[in-house]
Design an enzyme around this catalytic site. Structure first.
Site, PDB file in Angstrom:
ATOM      1  N   SER A 198       0.852  -1.300  -0.058  1.00 15.23           N
ATOM      2  CA  SER A 198       0.034  -0.065   0.063  1.00 15.23           C
ATOM      3  C   SER A 198       0.928   1.228   0.073  1.00 15.23           C
ATOM      4  O   SER A 198       1.911   1.365   0.690  1.00 15.23           O
ATOM      5  CB  SER A 198      -0.811  -0.001   1.370  1.00 15.23           C
ATOM      6  OG  SER A 198      -1.649   1.046   1.483  1.00 15.23           O
ATOM      7  N   CYS A 323      -7.079   0.588  13.230  1.00 16.32           N
ATOM      8  CA  CYS A 323      -8.254   0.109  13.051  1.00 16.32           C
ATOM      9  C   CYS A 323      -9.113  -0.312  14.480  1.00 16.32           C
ATOM     10  O   CYS A 323     -10.223  -0.621  14.510  1.00 16.32           O
ATOM     11  CB  CYS A 323      -8.298  -1.068  12.254  1.00 16.32           C
ATOM     12  SG  CYS A 323      -6.875  -0.900  10.932  1.00 16.32           S
TER      13      CYS A 323
HETATM   14  C1  LIG Z   1      -2.211  -0.377   6.496  1.00 18.49           C
HETATM   15  C2  LIG Z   1      -2.390  -1.896   6.635  1.00 18.49           C
HETATM   16  C3  LIG Z   1      -3.222  -2.606   5.311  1.00 18.49           C
HETATM   17  C4  LIG Z   1      -4.405  -1.695   4.738  1.00 18.49           C
HETATM   18  O1  LIG Z   1      -3.973  -1.024   3.754  1.00 18.49           O
HETATM   19  P1  LIG Z   1      -4.736   0.120   3.117  1.00 18.49           P
HETATM   20  O2  LIG Z   1      -4.093   0.842   2.066  1.00 18.49           O
HETATM   21  O3  LIG Z   1      -5.003   1.286   4.505  1.00 18.49           O
HETATM   22  O4  LIG Z   1      -6.136  -0.643   3.017  1.00 18.49           O
HETATM   23  C5  LIG Z   1      -2.949  -3.803   5.431  1.00 18.49           C
HETATM   24  N1  LIG Z   1      -2.335  -4.685   6.149  1.00 18.49           N
HETATM   25  C6  LIG Z   1      -1.232  -4.029   7.043  1.00 18.49           C
HETATM   26  C7  LIG Z   1      -0.246  -4.792   7.324  1.00 18.49           C
HETATM   27  C8  LIG Z   1      -1.441  -2.538   7.084  1.00 18.49           C
HETATM   28  O5  LIG Z   1      -0.486  -2.099   7.728  1.00 18.49           O
END
Ligand SMILES: *Cc1c(COP(=O)(O)O)cnc(C)c1O
Length: 394
Positions: A198, A323
């Protein structure tokens, strides 16, 4: 102000912002159009794909752009499950401390009849490869284990996990959202079939990410529509976001050695300083962890109160993952490494960024020490611990 919540999101780099602006202004055509304006956008898109691929040792054709890490996780797991179902293999192996994008997707598959095994991550937060090998069955279609944990920063023995999966002919997916751009990741050497990443975790924009799928691994059609992204994800591509992501990743990769050396020094200073607080404990392995991650539990306090008071002192941190903040449940990650509820409630995650200075670390140590001490002085739980009505755990 010290921003120490880079695991939740990072500030976009100047280079990524500049790239985004340039692409918005100059490459605004539809990449699917055949005339010049469209082709210019198409070129920006494909250049970004090649850049992203080269950083992780992949081929451009193996990169599928997504709206971020959560979508990539969903797409990877649902695709592997669809393949498994077709072959009568409906068993998936994962761990108890995955991101919710993984765990909730697995919950959904469980309701559809899949059997899910969650491996123990032990006290140091690491999978034991031999335990994975023993858990793989005839009907296992997927192993999904994160590269590095977003709360406690522990890095998994991914290469060994991948090698076991290759040998047993099982697909291996890794949520590498916290790893890509921060520590070296190579899909070939690491034996990875599917990988999620991401942009906003490595100074790129939010709402954009990618899924690496090894050539030959068939992906499901996540969004029906046009022929974009090999028909797996219909919809006009987010060209400015994708180009900015590629720029941010290239930059993060180029500066990785220098940045991580600095971060590791600052991280270890913080760990040393916070360890001096009585009845505290570092969460997760002290060596096999992300360069910028510090995560502690302090007995007898509430993590939420600590965060609010630190915010007043100009330190922005988190108690776990973005989250779960706002919910009163303790972190599932801390519970997975064996912290009891009371202790897990008193957690603090500092995910520091490259611009942190020595003076910042000294200030953080002082502020956390004072604040923990203050919160304990007004905590009924602490009074019970001191009076011997309750036993100390840490
Ligand atoms: C932030 C995160 C996600 C989610 O990514 P987004 O782009 O915000 O949907 C998934 N896995 C991990 C380990 C993360 O830190």
């Amino acid at each position: 102000m010290i921003y120490a919540d880079n695991a939740a999101t990072t500030k976009m780099s100047d280079a990524a912002i500049d790239t985004m602006n340039t692409v918005i202004r100059d490459c605004w055509g539809n990449p699917s159009s055949l005339y010049g304006t469209g082709q210019k956008a198409k070129e920006a898109l494909e250049e970004a794909r090649a850049k992203v691929a080269s950083v992780i040792g992949a081929e451009p054709g193996e990169i599928l752009f997504t709206s971020g890490g959560s979508e990539a996780d969903n797409q990877a797991i649902l695709s592997a499950a669809a393949l498994g179902r077709k072959n009568g293999k409906m068993h998936i192996i994962s761990s108890a401390f995955e991101h919710h994008a993984v765990l909730h997707t697995l919950d959904k598959l469980k309701k559809e009849g899949f059997a899910i095994t969650l491996l123990d991550v032990h006290e140091n937060g690491r999978i034991v490869p031999a335990e994975l090998a023993a858990a793989i069955r005839e009907d296992t279609c997927l192993v999904t284990i994160m590269y590095a944990n977003n709360e406690i920063g522990v890095i998994q023995p991914v290469r060994e996990i991948g090698a076991i999966c290759r040998k047993k002919n099982v697909l291996f997916h890794t949520d590498a959202v916290q790893a890509v751009g921060h520590i070296p990741v190579d899909v070939e050497k690491d034996n990875i079939d599917l990988l999620s990443s991401s942009a906003h975790k490595f100074h790129g924009p939010k709402g954009v990410g990618f899924l690496y799928a090894k050539s030959g691994v068939k992906l499901a059609n996540l969004i029906e529509g046009g022929a974009q992204e090999r028909g797996k994800r219909g919809g006009t591509e987010n060209v400015p976001g994708i180009a900015a992501m590629a720029e941010a990743l290239t930059e993060a990769n180029a500066k990785m050695t220098e940045n991580s050396a600095h971060l590791i020094r600052m991280r270890d200073k913080l760990i040393e300083g916070l360890r001096q607080i009585p009845h505290s404990a570092l969460n997760g392995d002290s060596r096999q962890r992300l360069p910028g991650n510090v995560n502690f539990c302090f007995e007898g306090i509430e993590g939420e109160s600590l965060l609010l008071l630190l915010d007043d002192k100009g330190i922005q941190a988190s108690s776990g993952s973005a989250c779960t903040s706002g919910s009163l449940d303790p972190s599932h990650v801390l519970l997975a490494i064996g912290r009891v509820h009371d202790v897990a409630h008193g957690s603090l995650r500092l995910s520091i960024g490259e611009d942190i200075t020595e003076a910042d670390t000294a200030y953080i140590i002082q502020a956390v020490t004072e604040t923990v001490s203050y919160l304990r002085s007004i905590s009924p739980i602490w009074r019970d611990l001191i009076n011997g009505k309750k036993e100390f755990i840490l």
